[in-house]
Design an enzyme around this catalytic site. Sequence first.
Site, PDB file in Angstrom:
ATOM      1  N   GLU A 189       0.853  -1.189   0.000  1.00  0.00           N
ATOM      2  CA  GLU A 189       0.000   0.000   0.000  1.00  0.00           C
ATOM      3  C   GLU A 189       0.892   1.243   0.000  1.00  0.00           C
ATOM      4  OE1 GLU A 189      -1.334   2.200   3.030  1.00  0.00           O
ATOM      5  OE2 GLU A 189      -0.983   0.812   4.693  1.00  0.00           O
ATOM      6  N   HIS A 231      -3.081   1.151  -3.787  1.00  0.00           N
ATOM      7  CA  HIS A 231      -3.768   1.803  -2.675  1.00  0.00           C
ATOM      8  C   HIS A 231      -3.113   3.149  -2.355  1.00  0.00           C
ATOM      9  CE1 HIS A 231      -5.670   2.306   1.287  1.00  0.00           C
ATOM     10  NE2 HIS A 231      -6.495   1.330   0.969  1.00  0.00           N
TER      11      HIS A 231
END
Length: 637
Positions: A234, A444
Amino acid sequence: MEKLKKKFGKKAFSEPVEETPVVVPEKKEVLPNIKIVPLGAGQDVGRSCILITIGTKNIMVDCGMHMGYQDDRRFPDFSYIGGGGRLTDYLDCVIISHFHLDHCGSLPHMSEIVGYDGPIYMTYPTKAICPVLLEDYRKVQCDIKGETNFFTSDDIKNCMKKVIGCALHEIIQVDDQLSIRAFYAGHVLGAAMFEIRVGDHSVLYTGDYNMTPDRHLGAARVLPGVRPTILISESTYATTIRDSKRARERDFLRKVHETVMKGGKVIIPVFALGRAQELCILLESYWERMALNVPIYFSQGLAERANQYYRLFISWTNENIKKTFVERNMFEFKHIRPMEKGCEDQPGPQVLFSTPGMLHGGQSLKVFKKWCSDPLNMIIMPGYCVAGTVGARVINGEKRIEIDGKVHEIKLGVEYMSFSAHADAKGIMQLIRQCEPKHVMFVHGEAEKMEFLKGKVEKEYDIPVHMPANGETCVIEVEPKMDIRVPLEKINKSIALDPNPSKLECPFVAEIVYDQEKETIDVMPSTRLVETEDFMPITLSLSEIIKVIKIDWNQIAADLMIYDPNLQQKNDGIEMFHGEITLLANNEKDTELEVIWDESREGWARVVRSSLLRYASPEQTPPPEPQEPSSPIPVNA
């Protein structure tokens, strides 16, 4: 026993030519390239859903919902898999990293409406909490907003019947080729990183993680030696390096205190589990210390849920919570109580923790609409808000926001204080340094922030970084790799041989042949290819520890000059014959000397070793008498 190290060339590795054979694969192996397609969270935050293909195995990691949309765009584009049909025939398994809705919100839709009957893996805390949050969200969408095109309570129950719980570090064999393993990710209760392995190649998917421990959870960690082919991380806070956590907490408490002392109300939108507990613990201790009597409320059911799950999964919390839990439950609060009906309309100051955290619906949005026009009031946003949500618009400073067809004037104070349990840029770099992956992929996160961190990683670690958009396929070409087991008697025999005979026997020479068109690798004896193919033979390196009274590099270098006038003396050792014999200190006290040599310098290594014994401590076992190499070897070879 002496240490044995094998240095592999492009097309060669060890294989004895007689006596006990090495164990090699009987059939040619197809190299499994890794293909990765984000169906959500590609250069975006929200709707996490990544399709990973390793060889013939297809794995979906996470199946989230985008909180910024209220139509079909909130779901990942499952039509990418198998042209829109049922997914059972195409997916080998589905993995959910944690219970946040942007990572699991589309799971019932995917399994029950699109159609998937295969295994779904998640940790035990995630398995317990996930259906509760899904049902809460379904109630908001269907019972309150009146949506009809949404999954049902039965869909959630049927979906959860397919879930298989997994413990940390447990290797789960999905089938005879595919295995998965979970590692602690911090972030929220039950969050995990997952290692996905097929043969020699692996993907480490982080989900959301936090490399810094907080008041109730520990820091993310993987086992030593985990070296993935690609790390999918992420990148929510890819350009952020957070300030001191203590300073942030002091600032938070000061803002809350100042607002309530002026008679204002403070709303803190949070998700049901995670950041809510972190901030409740913080405010509870501050209210106790300052003897404040201003009421603090939280959304109904929040404390009951927290107590239930944290008691059940106490092993997932940090050491401080584990130690105090026996004597005192940290989640039973004296100053914080459940929200009473109509309490938001009461006059006077108060603090309210309300769900959900992005103001995209529910109690927090309802209260915000009532309080937003009063300049005495304040909203504190403690975490990231997805673009398109009311929370994101508030953080961006909009003064007029249309909500449910009515324009609201935003006059209350707005503070964005990141108590988000995501890794910042420093934490992401730390994980990359620990794992030493061959490739890195960012998901993300926002494209511009990803681009910045991509350049930083490529510059500092010289690792290729990928950041595909949604629907974009990223192909990782893997390197050929094959493990060969060499019998111990072969190694011992090679060590015992003199330089010349060892070269004649060549007990460890073979060829790896890679066919690019067929994508296969094969093993062949060197004699078949040495005249026609460009190849690089492998070199065996051996080492030995000599205990000495004290290392004197200047004296040792002077003694060894007779064998190699061009040796290189460095601060921490000596290199001879262009590095084919190396001397290094093996401990900080300089009482152990390690001699490392390539097998081609076996004869000279004995001579050098014998020369070093004049520095040996009394307990060092004496070696055979020094011998010159049995045939001339050029000093500067």
